[in-house]
Design a protein around this motif. Structure first.
Motif, PDB file in Angstrom:
ATOM      1  N   MET A 143       0.846  -1.198   0.000  1.00 22.85           N
ATOM      2  CA  MET A 143       0.000   0.000   0.000  1.00 22.85           C
ATOM      3  C   MET A 143       0.877   1.243   0.000  1.00 22.85           C
ATOM      4  O   MET A 143       1.887   1.302   0.689  1.00 22.85           O
ATOM      5  N   LEU A 144       0.482   2.217  -0.775  1.00 21.38           N
ATOM      6  CA  LEU A 144       1.211   3.470  -0.885  1.00 21.38           C
ATOM      7  C   LEU A 144       1.010   4.310   0.374  1.00 21.38           C
ATOM      8  O   LEU A 144      -0.107   4.477   0.858  1.00 21.38           O
ATOM      9  N   LEU A 145       2.106   4.847   0.920  1.00 22.63           N
ATOM     10  CA  LEU A 145       2.042   5.730   2.079  1.00 22.63           C
ATOM     11  C   LEU A 145       2.608   7.090   1.684  1.00 22.63           C
ATOM     12  O   LEU A 145       3.770   7.185   1.267  1.00 22.63           O
ATOM     13  N   LEU A 146       1.782   8.140   1.814  1.00 25.05           N
ATOM     14  CA  LEU A 146       2.220   9.482   1.412  1.00 25.05           C
ATOM     15  C   LEU A 146       2.380  10.361   2.644  1.00 25.05           C
ATOM     16  O   LEU A 146       1.425  10.576   3.402  1.00 25.05           O
ATOM     17  N   SER A 147       3.585  10.882   2.829  1.00 23.89           N
ATOM     18  CA  SER A 147       3.861  11.804   3.923  1.00 23.89           C
ATOM     19  C   SER A 147       3.242  13.172   3.620  1.00 23.89           C
ATOM     20  O   SER A 147       2.682  13.405   2.540  1.00 23.89           O
ATOM     21  N   GLU A 148       3.387  14.078   4.564  1.00 24.88           N
ATOM     22  CA  GLU A 148       2.878  15.440   4.359  1.00 24.88           C
ATOM     23  C   GLU A 148       3.505  16.079   3.129  1.00 24.88           C
ATOM     24  O   GLU A 148       2.805  16.635   2.277  1.00 24.88           O
ATOM     25  N   ASP A 149       4.832  16.005   3.002  1.00 25.91           N
ATOM     26  CA  ASP A 149       5.515  16.608   1.850  1.00 25.91           C
ATOM     27  C   ASP A 149       5.128  15.908   0.549  1.00 25.91           C
ATOM     28  O   ASP A 149       4.920  16.578  -0.485  1.00 25.91           O
ATOM     29  N   GLN A 150       5.033  14.593   0.563  1.00 27.98           N
ATOM     30  CA  GLN A 150       4.654  13.858  -0.642  1.00 27.98           C
ATOM     31  C   GLN A 150       3.225  14.185  -1.062  1.00 27.98           C
ATOM     32  O   GLN A 150       2.925  14.310  -2.251  1.00 27.98           O
ATOM     33  N   THR A 151       2.328  14.345  -0.075  1.00 31.30           N
ATOM     34  CA  THR A 151       0.945  14.712  -0.383  1.00 31.30           C
ATOM     35  C   THR A 151       0.894  16.105  -1.011  1.00 31.30           C
ATOM     36  O   THR A 151       0.193  16.330  -1.997  1.00 31.30           O
ATOM     37  N   ARG A 152       1.649  17.032  -0.442  1.00 28.39           N
ATOM     38  CA  ARG A 152       1.689  18.396  -0.990  1.00 28.39           C
ATOM     39  C   ARG A 152       2.179  18.374  -2.441  1.00 28.39           C
ATOM     40  O   ARG A 152       1.580  18.998  -3.324  1.00 28.39           O
ATOM     41  N   ASN A 153       3.247  17.657  -2.693  1.00 27.48           N
ATOM     42  CA  ASN A 153       3.821  17.627  -4.039  1.00 27.48           C
ATOM     43  C   ASN A 153       2.913  16.929  -5.049  1.00 27.48           C
ATOM     44  O   ASN A 153       2.984  17.209  -6.248  1.00 27.48           O
ATOM     45  N   ALA A 154       2.069  16.028  -4.567  1.00 27.04           N
ATOM     46  CA  ALA A 154       1.170  15.278  -5.453  1.00 27.04           C
ATOM     47  C   ALA A 154      -0.108  16.036  -5.775  1.00 27.04           C
ATOM     48  O   ALA A 154      -0.914  15.561  -6.588  1.00 27.04           O
ATOM     49  N   LEU A 155      -0.302  17.222  -5.156  1.00 26.09           N
ATOM     50  CA  LEU A 155      -1.552  17.966  -5.339  1.00 26.09           C
ATOM     51  C   LEU A 155      -1.299  19.400  -5.788  1.00 26.09           C
ATOM     52  O   LEU A 155      -1.623  20.357  -5.071  1.00 26.09           O
ATOM     53  N   PRO A 156      -0.716  19.601  -6.973  1.00 27.58           N
ATOM     54  CA  PRO A 156      -0.548  20.972  -7.476  1.00 27.58           C
ATOM     55  C   PRO A 156      -1.916  21.627  -7.673  1.00 27.58           C
ATOM     56  O   PRO A 156      -2.878  20.969  -8.102  1.00 27.58           O
ATOM     57  N   TYR A 157      -2.008  22.910  -7.348  1.00 27.85           N
ATOM     58  CA  TYR A 157      -3.326  23.539  -7.312  1.00 27.85           C
ATOM     59  C   TYR A 157      -4.092  23.541  -8.637  1.00 27.85           C
ATOM     60  O   TYR A 157      -5.303  23.290  -8.635  1.00 27.85           O
ATOM     61  N   PRO A 158      -3.481  23.816  -9.763  1.00 30.78           N
ATOM     62  CA  PRO A 158      -4.278  23.781 -11.001  1.00 30.78           C
ATOM     63  C   PRO A 158      -4.956  22.435 -11.231  1.00 30.78           C
ATOM     64  O   PRO A 158      -6.142  22.370 -11.584  1.00 30.78           O
ATOM     65  N   ASP A 159      -4.213  21.351 -10.984  1.00 32.10           N
ATOM     66  CA  ASP A 159      -4.781  20.011 -11.156  1.00 32.10           C
ATOM     67  C   ASP A 159      -5.846  19.712 -10.097  1.00 32.10           C
ATOM     68  O   ASP A 159      -6.890  19.104 -10.384  1.00 32.10           O
ATOM     69  N   LEU A 160      -5.585  20.136  -8.859  1.00 37.22           N
ATOM     70  CA  LEU A 160      -6.519  19.848  -7.775  1.00 37.22           C
ATOM     71  C   LEU A 160      -7.832  20.595  -7.959  1.00 37.22           C
ATOM     72  O   LEU A 160      -8.913  20.036  -7.732  1.00 37.22           O
ATOM     73  N   ILE A 161      -7.768  21.834  -8.372  1.00 35.40           N
ATOM     74  CA  ILE A 161      -8.989  22.616  -8.624  1.00 35.40           C
ATOM     75  C   ILE A 161      -9.818  21.952  -9.719  1.00 35.40           C
ATOM     76  O   ILE A 161     -11.043  21.813  -9.606  1.00 35.40           O
ATOM     77  N   ASP A 162      -9.144  21.506 -10.775  1.00 33.69           N
ATOM     78  CA  ASP A 162      -9.865  20.815 -11.849  1.00 33.69           C
ATOM     79  C   ASP A 162     -10.457  19.492 -11.374  1.00 33.69           C
ATOM     80  O   ASP A 162     -11.559  19.113 -11.792  1.00 33.69           O
TER      81      ASP A 162
END
Length: 314
Positions: A1-20
């Protein structure tokens, strides 16, 4: 199972993509049961609270955010809120990822504000005023910068010293002018977008101080006893919400004027479902003052968690 830290979560959610991603989820919808709310005893201190927020897209992804709120942690120098998000395959039930709940929540909250501003803020909005200096403040700035050409940011907080330091720290990170507000009254009269993320129980945003065409984004005041807007703003503005069910029962900026009879549920022009599906056009006049109130929804967490998983896996 994938485990995403705080920094990894932040990097995986750039705002333009997240808003869309949020826009697409509000367009298509998902199954979103009422969240579970359970108090648990902690000997010798106030009760803790466990929140469970599930959502799923049939045949797609399913997820649940688990949040523990422990007021007594302040005595232990620990955060009062801890959370994680568990994402699963909604067809097979396989557990796919554990994603940092705090970072996911902060980013999806700011993205929902920016999504609303895409429909409600004037296209020429350049000056952003942020009330609050907590975790959400830099996220709200970054999210709004993703949908409008923000050139100037003013920060207001109750502590002038903390606000000035916060503005200095941000000034070195962003390529725009950032300043601390010397007067909230003056700042309210200059801003194109006002974004508030506070725990205030008394109105901070006075409707009669806002200039025509301003957009107000209310993120804090998540309990019925809290409030960031005054009655003048409620009367002056076109009112929009993230979800009707949530805002009609939770956020004081809607609940209190409903209770006093100042507005009725019919005065809410649209929610994010209706805006994203084209059922309401959003802003229709440059002179209108618009107000958006959000209390959050499990749909937003699911959209963000799915995007984070897909960005890391692919």
């Amino acid at each position: 199972m994938l485990l995403l830290s705080e920094d990894q979560t932040r990097n995986a959610l750039p705002y333009p993509d997240l808003i869309d991603a949020l826009a697409e989820m509000f367009r298509s919808g998902c199954t979103m049961p009422t969240r579970h709310h359970h108090d648990f005893k902690i000997p010798g201190e106030p009760d803790g609270t466990m929140l469970l927020m599930p959502a799923w897209v049939p045949g797609g992804y399913a997820g649940v955010k688990v949040v523990n709120v422990v007021p007594g942690n302040s005595e232990r120098n620990l955060p009062a809120v801890h959370g994680q998000y568990l994402l699963s395959d909604a067809r097979t039930g396989e557990m796919l990822a554990m994603i940092d709940g705090g970072e996911l929540t902060a980013r999806r909250t700011a993205a929902a504000s920016a999504l609303a501003a895409r429909y409600l803020a004037r296209s020429d909005a350049r000056h952003l005023l942020v009330l609050g200096t907590g975790r959400l403040a830099p996220n709200l700035i970054a999210a709004h910068m993703a949908i409008r050409s923000i050139e100037e940011v003013t920060i207001w907080g109750r502590s002038q010293e903390k606000t000035a330091q916060f503005a200095r720290d941000l000034d070195g990170q962003l390529p725009i002018r950032i300043q601390a507000a010397s007067s909230l009254r003056d700042a309210l009269g200059l801003a194109d977008i006002v974004s508030a993320a506070t725990l205030s129980t008394e109105p901070l945003i006075k409707g009669d101080l806002l200039k025509p065409g301003a957009h107000v984004d209310l993120v804090g005041a998540f309990k019925p006893t809290m409030r960031e807007s005054d009655d003048d703003l409620i009367e002056r503005a076109e009112i929009y919400v993230d979800t009707r069910d949530g805002c009609l029962s939770e956020g004081g900026d809607i609940v209190q004027p409903l209770k006093s009879g100042l507005i009725t549920p019919g005065d809410i022009k649209a929610d994010l479902y209706e805006l994203c599906r084209g059922e309401h056009p959003g802003r229709q006049s440059d002179a209108t003052i618009t107000m958006f109130k959000s209390v959050g929804a499990a749909l937003e967490d699911l959209a963000g968690a799915t995007l984070a998983y897909q960005n890391v896996e692919h």
